[in-house]
Design a protein around this motif. Structure first.
Motif, mmCIF file in Angstrom:
data_model
loop_
_atom_site.group_PDB
_atom_site.id
_atom_site.type_symbol
_atom_site.label_atom_id
_atom_site.label_comp_id
_atom_site.label_asym_id
_atom_site.label_seq_id
_atom_site.Cartn_x
_atom_site.Cartn_y
_atom_site.Cartn_z
ATOM 1 N N PRO A 143 12.150 19.433 20.478
ATOM 2 C CA PRO A 143 11.367 18.198 20.721
ATOM 3 C C PRO A 143 10.113 18.335 21.383
ATOM 4 O O PRO A 143 9.300 17.530 20.962
ATOM 5 N N LYS A 144 10.018 19.323 22.351
ATOM 6 C CA LYS A 144 8.751 19.377 22.826
ATOM 7 C C LYS A 144 7.743 19.505 21.874
ATOM 8 O O LYS A 144 6.656 18.964 21.986
ATOM 9 N N LYS A 145 7.977 20.541 20.931
ATOM 10 C CA LYS A 145 6.948 20.852 19.882
ATOM 11 C C LYS A 145 6.953 19.588 18.825
ATOM 12 O O LYS A 145 5.761 19.201 18.333
ATOM 13 N N ASP A 146 7.992 18.791 18.597
ATOM 14 C CA ASP A 146 8.072 17.941 17.746
ATOM 15 C C ASP A 146 7.305 16.726 18.165
ATOM 16 O O ASP A 146 6.753 15.859 17.268
ATOM 17 N N HIS A 147 7.067 16.351 19.230
ATOM 18 C CA HIS A 147 6.438 15.329 20.041
ATOM 19 C C HIS A 147 4.946 15.295 19.641
ATOM 20 O O HIS A 147 4.277 14.223 19.944
ATOM 21 N N HIS A 148 4.400 16.541 19.415
ATOM 22 C CA HIS A 148 2.929 16.573 19.164
ATOM 23 C C HIS A 148 2.726 15.841 17.901
ATOM 24 O O HIS A 148 1.400 15.693 17.625
ATOM 25 N N PHE A 149 3.651 15.471 17.243
ATOM 26 C CA PHE A 149 3.333 14.885 15.727
ATOM 27 C C PHE A 149 3.351 13.433 15.748
ATOM 28 O O PHE A 149 4.336 12.701 16.209
ATOM 29 N N THR A 150 2.515 12.811 15.256
ATOM 30 C CA THR A 150 2.467 11.289 15.177
ATOM 31 C C THR A 150 3.088 11.108 13.890
ATOM 32 O O THR A 150 2.982 11.650 13.024
ATOM 33 N N ALA A 151 3.394 9.831 13.668
ATOM 34 C CA ALA A 151 3.908 9.423 12.422
ATOM 35 C C ALA A 151 2.852 9.446 11.297
ATOM 36 O O ALA A 151 3.291 10.083 10.203
ATOM 37 N N GLN A 152 1.761 9.334 11.575
ATOM 38 C CA GLN A 152 0.503 9.720 10.681
ATOM 39 C C GLN A 152 0.727 11.159 10.182
ATOM 40 O O GLN A 152 0.374 11.560 9.126
ATOM 41 N N ASP A 153 0.714 11.811 11.344
ATOM 42 C CA ASP A 153 0.529 13.466 10.867
ATOM 43 C C ASP A 153 1.840 13.901 9.903
ATOM 44 O O ASP A 153 1.607 14.604 8.928
ATOM 45 N N ARG A 154 2.956 13.110 10.198
ATOM 46 C CA ARG A 154 4.166 13.382 9.369
ATOM 47 C C ARG A 154 3.998 12.908 7.771
ATOM 48 O O ARG A 154 4.229 13.711 6.991
#
Lengths: 258, 258, 258
Positions: A143-154
């Motif tokens: 989760p800590k790494k995943d939180h760096h991504f915004t929906a736009q990034d995804r």
């Protein structure tokens, strides 16, 4: 003919839609057969989760893979096994072994390891060319790494994968469905994030990992009976199909079957 | 003869008491048989949850229904399937099909749809006259709607159903057991609400849906080993029976077997 | 030979380490066989939880016990059954019956009842002398009672049991893994408490009951692939083994296989 067939209609769908991907995390061979005896029609893809295939005997894995195939279900090894092969420099052996075992799809992910966009695109093209159904996954398992991504990034990552030739892109939700991707720490759907996907992508190209019932309900009510859903546990396959068809209180009278 | 039979007594009970209702949400046929091989004595009613029966082949449903019956367990389709038939104007077909498939009980509920008290009473009488064991359920499946009911309201509804001829009235708890009926949002029992039931009803006429262990423990300690409990998942049937008999830490030394 | 065998190594371990204890809370006989068909190598001890053995037919229990033994797994009845036998004054019958049924280990606990230290030591010695593998458990099943014990208290109790001849001491976690022993109310590991164990004991002598995934992950990352873990549900056995071997995102690249 189904029991009570006058009360419900089959789902009408094209092969691109309404996909259910099941998570097999080590079922015994008889359990797979017994389970498919009753719910074979409601599973399209069977993922042998993460590295589980690698601790079971080849003959058993082949037997399970054959069982899935003979029920028109496409089996594939979890993305983490691909990642392990990749960092060990054994990607080619991984593809050969997957083929020998009978797997018909490959998932390319970077949930735990790092892969450059260029490398990722090359791998997607290669897997596609060799003839596998080509799935990719967007999201980090920590989760800590995943939180760096915004929906736009995804959304950007999904588009890149589709341009490289991916058949479907899976949105990471893990087995738990919490604090990752489109889910907050309680497992509720982040509606604003979903909207970013809707505004920018063909939703039929996605498979949402949605292991929890409230997540499945939300996505069915939002996108309809034929939304693509993944990481469904075997014992929830029947329940999910009833939700898709409005045969459970949560969706009764709220879904339209075509 | 049971293993370690010198350590425990059978539960002595009359047919009105100590009922365990299991929730089958799509078990495969072999799993049902294997499961009953070890725990047939501890299940009285088997509910094929909500609309699950309607997406499985008639022959499979008949096979499972026969399996339950031959183990002295009464199978019945979930209330949501009745509700769907009712709003589709196919209640009569529903009863005929239920009978053809071998079901021996019918559950009448309004968890999702609305049915007038008069209609409900008429349906209860009809189901009873046709010869089915007649179960009704009190409570709404959507917490927001369910919260409109006080414990007093529920007691009144139970009384009406019993007056119309219901054999047992089920108190809604769903598969999750949270934020509904007698359970708060954390799944704990609302003790004041329970007391309203105790003060006004014959508790033996009720079946409490209590899927969670803390709920089962509370109700066993409150009402004794022979409280009627429902929505028990198959893998918890043995555990529940040990709780009823004081064979688990939570109830050891705290229940009296007659 | 395992599938994808070029991607992982077997765990190398001595018989004292890397133990996985599974919780069987009433599996049917076919399910046990099917489950062991795929994961027999990853289970060392099978506990027939609490008093579950006492409500199943002797022949069925013997059949399941034989199945475990023929797969090199040591089965034993839960500690609560011992406690019940003890307070009923039927400890000797309990040992005789356990032997007749084929169990090869006995768990001595005081999770619910009270036993003096002197009595406990005597019982441990007796069980050991009779020839059973001798397991003990430290911790109370009621959180309110369990909270009276500090980590220092638990260490003292472990030492006493080992001095009396216990082969392994199990640290109570129950089936839920919350608000007991080394876990707080959310199921997270109390790291300071763990340190007290590390500072004072040979960790290989302990089996940590750790039913939840985050608990298993923590203990594997803290103590390595070969930490002794217990109360693993059957469907999580494969998942746990992949975590031990770094085949799942949570531990990939973070465990060293010897």
């Amino acid at each position: 003919m189904n029991a009570f067939d006058f009360l419900t209609n089959d789902r009408v769908r094209n092969p691109e839609e309404g996909i259910t991907m099941m998570l097999d995390k080590g079922m015994g061979p008889n359990m797979v057969e017994d389970f498919l005896e009753i719910s074979r029609s409601y599973v399209d893809l069977a993922k042998l989760g993460w590295g589980t295939s690698a601790i079971h005997e080849r003959e058993l894995i082949k037997y399970k893979v054959d069982t899935y195939l003979s029920n028109d279900i496409i089996p594939y090894p979890g993305g983490t096994l691909f990642e392990l092969a990749y960092i060990k420099g054994k990607f080619d052996e991984f593809l050969v072994e997957s083929d020998k075992l009978g797997f018909k799809a490959i998932e390319i992910s970077d949930g735990t390891v790092d892969i450059t966009p260029k490398e990722r695109a090359r791998i997607i093209r290669e897997v596609k060319e060799v003839g596998f159904m080509t799935l990719t996954e967007v999201g980090k398992k920590d989760p800590k790494k995943d939180h760096h991504f915004t929906a736009q990034d995804r959304v950007k990552l999904v588009k890149l994968d589709l341009e490289s030739g991916a058949d479907k892109v899976i949105i990471e939700g893990r087995e738990g469905g919490k604090d990752l991707g489109i889910f907050n720490g309680k497992g509720d759907v982040k509606e604003d994030d979903i909207q970013v996907f809707v505004d920018n992508l063909d939703i039929n190209k996605l498979i949402w990992e949605a292991p929890q019932k409230n997540q499945q309900t939300y996505l069915i009510l939002k996108f309809g009976a034929n939304v693509n859903l993944g990481n469904i546990s075997p014992e929830e396959i029947t329940a999910l199909e009833t939700m898709r068809r409005g045969l459970r209180g949560d969706t009764l009278g709220k879904v339209n079957l075509l």
